[in-house]
Design an enzyme around this catalytic site. Structure first.
Site, PDB file in Angstrom:
ATOM      1  N   ASP A   1       0.844  -1.209   0.000  1.00  0.00           N
ATOM      2  CA  ASP A   1       0.000   0.000   0.000  1.00  0.00           C
ATOM      3  C   ASP A   1       0.877   1.255   0.000  1.00  0.00           C
ATOM      4  O   ASP A   1       2.016   1.230   0.479  1.00  0.00           O
ATOM      5  CB  ASP A   1      -0.913  -0.027   1.241  1.00  0.00           C
ATOM      6  CG  ASP A   1      -2.086   0.924   1.097  1.00  0.00           C
ATOM      7  OD1 ASP A   1      -2.369   1.385  -0.034  1.00  0.00           O
ATOM      8  OD2 ASP A   1      -2.719   1.223   2.126  1.00  0.00           O
TER       9      ASP A   1
ATOM     10  N   HIS B   1       2.210   3.261  -8.975  1.00  0.00           N
ATOM     11  CA  HIS B   1       1.972   1.830  -9.225  1.00  0.00           C
ATOM     12  C   HIS B   1       3.136   1.245 -10.037  1.00  0.00           C
ATOM     13  O   HIS B   1       3.587   0.128  -9.783  1.00  0.00           O
ATOM     14  CB  HIS B   1       0.654   1.626  -9.972  1.00  0.00           C
ATOM     15  CG  HIS B   1      -0.554   2.063  -9.190  1.00  0.00           C
ATOM     16  ND1 HIS B   1      -0.747   1.728  -7.874  1.00  0.00           N
ATOM     17  CD2 HIS B   1      -1.640   2.816  -9.541  1.00  0.00           C
ATOM     18  CE1 HIS B   1      -1.899   2.242  -7.448  1.00  0.00           C
ATOM     19  NE2 HIS B   1      -2.450   2.911  -8.443  1.00  0.00           N
TER      20      HIS B   1
ATOM     21  N   SER C   1      -7.527  -5.735  -5.012  1.00  0.00           N
ATOM     22  CA  SER C   1      -8.544  -6.376  -4.172  1.00  0.00           C
ATOM     23  C   SER C   1      -9.894  -6.390  -4.878  1.00  0.00           C
ATOM     24  O   SER C   1     -10.121  -5.629  -5.831  1.00  0.00           O
ATOM     25  CB  SER C   1      -8.668  -5.629  -2.834  1.00  0.00           C
ATOM     26  OG  SER C   1      -9.356  -4.412  -3.009  1.00  0.00           O
TER      27      SER C   1
ATOM     28  N   ARG D   1     -12.513   2.032  -7.472  1.00  0.00           N
ATOM     29  CA  ARG D   1     -11.674   3.204  -7.805  1.00  0.00           C
ATOM     30  C   ARG D   1     -12.141   3.844  -9.107  1.00  0.00           C
ATOM     31  O   ARG D   1     -12.875   3.221  -9.884  1.00  0.00           O
ATOM     32  CB  ARG D   1     -10.218   2.760  -7.917  1.00  0.00           C
ATOM     33  CG  ARG D   1      -9.695   2.321  -6.578  1.00  0.00           C
ATOM     34  CD  ARG D   1      -8.212   2.188  -6.562  1.00  0.00           C
ATOM     35  NE  ARG D   1      -7.796   1.889  -5.203  1.00  0.00           N
ATOM     36  CZ  ARG D   1      -6.571   2.009  -4.753  1.00  0.00           C
ATOM     37  NH1 ARG D   1      -5.610   2.411  -5.563  1.00  0.00           N
ATOM     38  NH2 ARG D   1      -6.287   1.727  -3.495  1.00  0.00           N
TER      39      ARG D   1
ATOM     40  N   LEU E   1      11.096 -20.506  -5.203  1.00  0.00           N
ATOM     41  CA  LEU E   1      10.239 -19.606  -4.428  1.00  0.00           C
ATOM     42  C   LEU E   1       8.825 -19.698  -4.986  1.00  0.00           C
ATOM     43  O   LEU E   1       8.633 -19.675  -6.205  1.00  0.00           O
ATOM     44  CB  LEU E   1      10.741 -18.162  -4.553  1.00  0.00           C
ATOM     45  CG  LEU E   1       9.846 -17.067  -3.960  1.00  0.00           C
ATOM     46  CD1 LEU E   1       9.880 -17.102  -2.433  1.00  0.00           C
ATOM     47  CD2 LEU E   1      10.282 -15.679  -4.419  1.00  0.00           C
TER      48      LEU E   1
ATOM     49  N   SER F   1      -7.893  -5.163   5.227  1.00  0.00           N
ATOM     50  CA  SER F   1      -8.539  -4.868   3.933  1.00  0.00           C
ATOM     51  C   SER F   1      -8.955  -6.125   3.156  1.00  0.00           C
ATOM     52  O   SER F   1      -8.730  -6.212   1.945  1.00  0.00           O
ATOM     53  CB  SER F   1      -7.631  -3.971   3.070  1.00  0.00           C
ATOM     54  OG  SER F   1      -7.393  -2.743   3.707  1.00  0.00           O
TER      55      SER F   1
HETATM   56  C1  IPE Z   1      -5.382  -2.899  -0.198  1.00  0.00           C
HETATM   57  O1  IPE Z   1      -5.043  -1.563  -0.384  1.00  0.00           O
HETATM   58  C2  IPE Z   1      -5.402  -3.638  -1.482  1.00  0.00           C
HETATM   59  C3  IPE Z   1      -4.120  -3.735  -2.194  1.00  0.00           C
HETATM   60  C4  IPE Z   1      -2.956  -3.343  -1.783  1.00  0.00           C
HETATM   61  C5  IPE Z   1      -4.201  -4.376  -3.479  1.00  0.00           C
HETATM   62  P1  IPE Z   1      -6.148  -0.433  -0.445  1.00  0.00           P
HETATM   63  O2  IPE Z   1      -5.405   0.864  -0.511  1.00  0.00           O
HETATM   64  O3  IPE Z   1      -7.120  -0.695  -1.517  1.00  0.00           O
HETATM   65  O4  IPE Z   1      -6.870  -0.587   0.972  1.00  0.00           O
HETATM   66  P2  IPE Z   1      -7.877   0.357   1.744  1.00  0.00           P
HETATM   67  O5  IPE Z   1      -9.001   0.667   0.808  1.00  0.00           O
HETATM   68  O6  IPE Z   1      -7.140   1.607   2.107  1.00  0.00           O
HETATM   69  O7  IPE Z   1      -8.285  -0.410   2.948  1.00  0.00           O
HETATM   70  C1  IPE Z   2      -1.747   0.173  -3.341  1.00  0.00           C
HETATM   71  O1  IPE Z   2      -1.488   1.533  -3.382  1.00  0.00           O
HETATM   72  C2  IPE Z   2      -1.943  -0.408  -4.709  1.00  0.00           C
HETATM   73  C3  IPE Z   2      -3.318  -0.835  -5.019  1.00  0.00           C
HETATM   74  C4  IPE Z   2      -4.305  -0.847  -4.170  1.00  0.00           C
HETATM   75  C5  IPE Z   2      -3.576  -1.273  -6.381  1.00  0.00           C
HETATM   76  P1  IPE Z   2      -2.647   2.585  -3.325  1.00  0.00           P
HETATM   77  O2  IPE Z   2      -3.061   2.917  -4.712  1.00  0.00           O
HETATM   78  O3  IPE Z   2      -3.738   2.128  -2.439  1.00  0.00           O
HETATM   79  O4  IPE Z   2      -1.909   3.847  -2.684  1.00  0.00           O
HETATM   80  P2  IPE Z   2      -2.510   4.883  -1.643  1.00  0.00           P
HETATM   81  O5  IPE Z   2      -3.040   4.113  -0.491  1.00  0.00           O
HETATM   82  O6  IPE Z   2      -3.570   5.642  -2.359  1.00  0.00           O
HETATM   83  O7  IPE Z   2      -1.322   5.740  -1.296  1.00  0.00           O
HETATM   84 MG    MG Z   3      -4.142   2.379  -0.478  1.00  0.00          MG
END
Ligand code: IPE
Ligand code: IPE
Ligand code: MG
Length: 263
Positions: A26, A43, A71, A77, A137, A199
């Site tokens: 995250d 990303h 997820s 999004r 792995l 999450s």
């Molecule tokens: C969790 O991250 C999912 C992934 C890293 C793929 P999110 O950024 O989507 O989680 P929430 O919404 O803040 O809980």
């Molecule tokens: C995690 O990073 C990647 C995915 C959930 C795909 P985020 O996109 O959630 O990054 P933040 O939480 O907005 O910084």
């Molecule tokens: Mg996030």
């Protein structure tokens, strides 16, 4: 069917190095925002961090790495971000699968992949087939994955294949049908980006996993950050329901921890 140990039914053998690490990657968006870049740049940099982490895991003899890439809730999004994430996923698959294979890595995806573009599905299936014999792995990517989805699909499949179990089943029956039935439960869970939540990641499998949260944003995660997580893991006393004294006794007398039990 492979038999593995369930942490609620037997006490697994534990060593100084976690066998299975599960990561919620995250903070990509915030990493980009800090640099006044579009979220997708975060990303993209996140893919580099995955590559570094894979290398670090191999160097440390970790046998399983599982990462949360997308997820079941991430469809919420903005459509544009979802589209770019899908493009990035496809590009990463096309570029990296051969590298994974060269490095002896077994690649798998868990989650409902039927919702993805057929090109992505094809790449996943080819990657899984190509690397199926590798043992260095076990690398699992959770994509369109949700812990609740996993439990539901397991129960559904279990009943479809064994109608008799519909009214009488136990933990081990369900466990056999979970997406990660072939892996030990994670020893160490890492979440970057500062949030302290699960999450909807591996809800079932994290029952006795040691949880580690760090403010490091995923694109900045590297071998040193992994070592900090492992150092924290080493300080934990994994009791699995027992008392501290029992754990100390067991270590002093070198009583084997494994009670063989099939799940
Ligand atoms: C969790 O991250 C999912 C992934 C890293 C793929 P999110 O950024 O989507 O989680 P929430 O919404 O803040 O809980
Ligand atoms: C995690 O990073 C990647 C995915 C959930 C795909 P985020 O996109 O959630 O990054 P933040 O939480 O907005 O910084
Ligand atoms: Mg996030």
């Amino acid at each position: 069917m492979l038999s593995i140990l369930s942490s609620t039914r037997a006490i697994p053998e534990i060593g100084p190095i976690p066998q299975h690490i599960a990561i919620i990657m995250d903070g990509n968006g915030r990493w980009a925002k800090k640099r006044l870049l579009p979220r997708i740049a975060g990303h993209r940099q996140g893919v580099e961090a995955v590559r570094d982490t894979l290398k670090a895991c191999i160097e440390r003899d970790i046998s399983h790495l599982t990462i949360f890439a997308f997820s079941s809730e991430n469809w919420r999004r903005p459509a544009e971000e979802v589209k770019l994430l899908m493009q990035l996923f496809l590009a990463a698959l096309e570029r990296e699968v051969a590298n994974l294979h060269q490095n002896g890595i077994r690649f798998r995806v868990i989650g409902d992949i039927s919702k993805f573009d057929p090109k992505i599905i094809d790449c996943i299936q080819r990657g899984e087939a190509l690397t199926a014999g590798n043992t260095r792995l076990n690398f699992t990517v959770a994509a369109n994955y949700g812990g609740r989805w996993d439990i539901m699909q397991a129960v559904r499949k279990m009943i479809a294949e064994n109608p008799d179990l519909a009214t009488d089943f136990d933990e081990s029956d369900v466990a056999r049908y979970l997406a990660m039935a072939n892996a030990p439960e994670p020893d160490l869970f890492i979440r970057t980006g500062g949030e302290c939540r699960i999450s909807n990641f591996l809800l079932w499998q994290l029952a006795y996993t040691e949880l580690y949260f760090t403010d490091t944003l995923w694109p900045d995660f590297d071998a040193a950050a992994l070592d900090r997580a492992i150092a924290s893991y080493r300080q934990r006393e994994r009791r699995f329901g027992r008392t501290s004294e029992q754990v100390a006794d067991q270590q002093r007398n070198k009583i084997p921890t494994i009670t063989k039990e099939k799940v």
